[in-house]
Design an enzyme around this catalytic site. Structure first.
Site, PDB file in Angstrom:
ATOM      1  CG  ASN A  21      -4.341   3.435   1.550  1.00 16.75           C
ATOM      2  OD1 ASN A  21      -5.422   3.819   1.959  1.00 16.75           O
ATOM      3  ND2 ASN A  21      -3.931   2.186   1.698  1.00 16.75           N
TER       4      ASN A  21
ATOM      5  CG  ASP B 103      -1.777  -1.221   1.383  1.00 22.00           C
ATOM      6  OD1 ASP B 103      -1.241  -2.344   1.235  1.00 22.00           O
ATOM      7  OD2 ASP B 103      -2.971  -1.070   1.675  1.00 22.00           O
TER       8      ASP B 103
ATOM      9  CG  HIS C  55      -9.324   3.162   1.821  1.00 24.05           C
ATOM     10  ND1 HIS C  55     -10.408   3.548   2.577  1.00 24.05           N
ATOM     11  CD2 HIS C  55      -8.403   2.680   2.702  1.00 24.05           C
ATOM     12  CE1 HIS C  55     -10.152   3.312   3.854  1.00 24.05           C
ATOM     13  NE2 HIS C  55      -8.955   2.775   3.955  1.00 24.05           N
TER      14      HIS C  55
ATOM     15  CG  HIS D  75      -6.707  -3.782   4.538  1.00 24.32           C
ATOM     16  ND1 HIS D  75      -7.358  -2.613   4.215  1.00 24.32           N
ATOM     17  CD2 HIS D  75      -7.202  -4.152   5.748  1.00 24.32           C
ATOM     18  CE1 HIS D  75      -8.228  -2.317   5.187  1.00 24.32           C
ATOM     19  NE2 HIS D  75      -8.146  -3.213   6.117  1.00 24.32           N
TER      20      HIS D  75
HETATM   21 FE   LIG Z   1      -7.324  -1.248   2.569  1.00 27.31          FE
END
Ligand SMILES: [Fe+2]
Length: 258
Positions: free
Chosen positions: A40, A8, A68, A175
């Site tokens: 993100n 991420d 997201h 995540h």
């Molecule tokens: Fe996530």
């Protein structure tokens, strides 16, 4: 085939760090494919067409998403028109796609599947069943199948690893933003890692400024959030995959500081 999976990417600090380390890493390690979790990449929450374009520009071949992905509405249209940007497969009736068949620069086929877990997360279609359909379709076209399982619970991610063992090349988790040290090659030849960890500021609470993030827990109410800045690291996983059998030869966690 040497595949790099990047955990991420958190906002601009994450993108800048990846930009700083990726060219040298690619040439030093002979990397063929770069897969980046982008959910993100826009200000620490969500993806925009601009941050996706930035990640492709700095060297990503395929982007994956997560819960997201839907933060910025305009990104849905981007997903519909950019086949190298994925969102989790098991969202019902969502824009874009959750799996894709691609080629390396020298023409070797590989597939990527993006899944989202259901434990402590929003209700989606069952990823264990959704992935069956995708694997059946893609296995006819390539032996190299890479799975990003975006999920909260270690148990659900590990179960996915065993579920797909011998049928895909690698299952890695994203995540949680917290890297795990459980990399291994399962008996059927599938490489597995519970969570790559984030590419972003580690002097933080999973990427966010500690002052803001701690307050939320102290007062038991939502607070303003701000991306942290200190101790930026790139966390990634390097997997060597046999093109012919699709089995993993090795899996290695990487920590890089720009
Ligand atoms: Fe996530």
């Amino acid at each position: 085939m040497i595949v790099l999976g990047v955990g991420d990417v958190i906002g601009r600090p994450g993108r800048d760090a990846l930009r700083a380390v990726l060219p040298a890493l690619k040439s030093e390690r002979g990397i063929d494919v770069v897969i980046v979790n982008a959910e993100n990449s826009a200000g620490g929450l969500g993806t925009t067409p601009e941050t996706a374009a930035d990640l492709f520009d700095l060297g990503a071949d395929v982007l994956t998403g997560g819960n997201h992905t839907w933060k910025h509405r305009e990104f849905g249209g981007y997903l519909d028109t950019h086949e190298r940007a994925l969102r989790p497969l098991n969202y019902p009736e969502a824009p874009g796609r959750g799996a894709g068949l691609y080629k390396t620069r020298d023409g070797r086929p590989f597939a990527v599947i993006n899944l989202i877990g259901r434990t402590f997360m929003e209700a989606t279609e069952n990823p264990f069943r959704a992935v069956e359909r995708a694997v059946a379709e893609l296995a006819a076209k390539t032996r190299v199948i890479i799975v990003d399982m975006h999920a909260e619970a270690s148990s659900e991610k590990r179960a996915m690893g065993w579920h797909l063992d011998g049928r895909v090349s690698v299952v890695w988790g994203t995540h949680t933003h917290v890297p795990t040290a459980d990399e291994e090659i399962l008996p059927g030849g599938t490489a597995y890692l519970g969570d790559i960890g984030m590419t972003g500021p580690y002097a933080s609470v999973i990427g966010l400024d500690p002052q803001h993030a701690v307050k939320k827990f102290v007062i038991s109410r939502p607070t303003a959030y701000k991306i942290a800045e200190g101790n930026v690291q790139v966390r990634a996983i390097l997997v060597d995959i046999d093109d012919v059998t699709g089995k993993a030869r090795s899996i290695e966690r990487l920590t890089l500081r720009p």
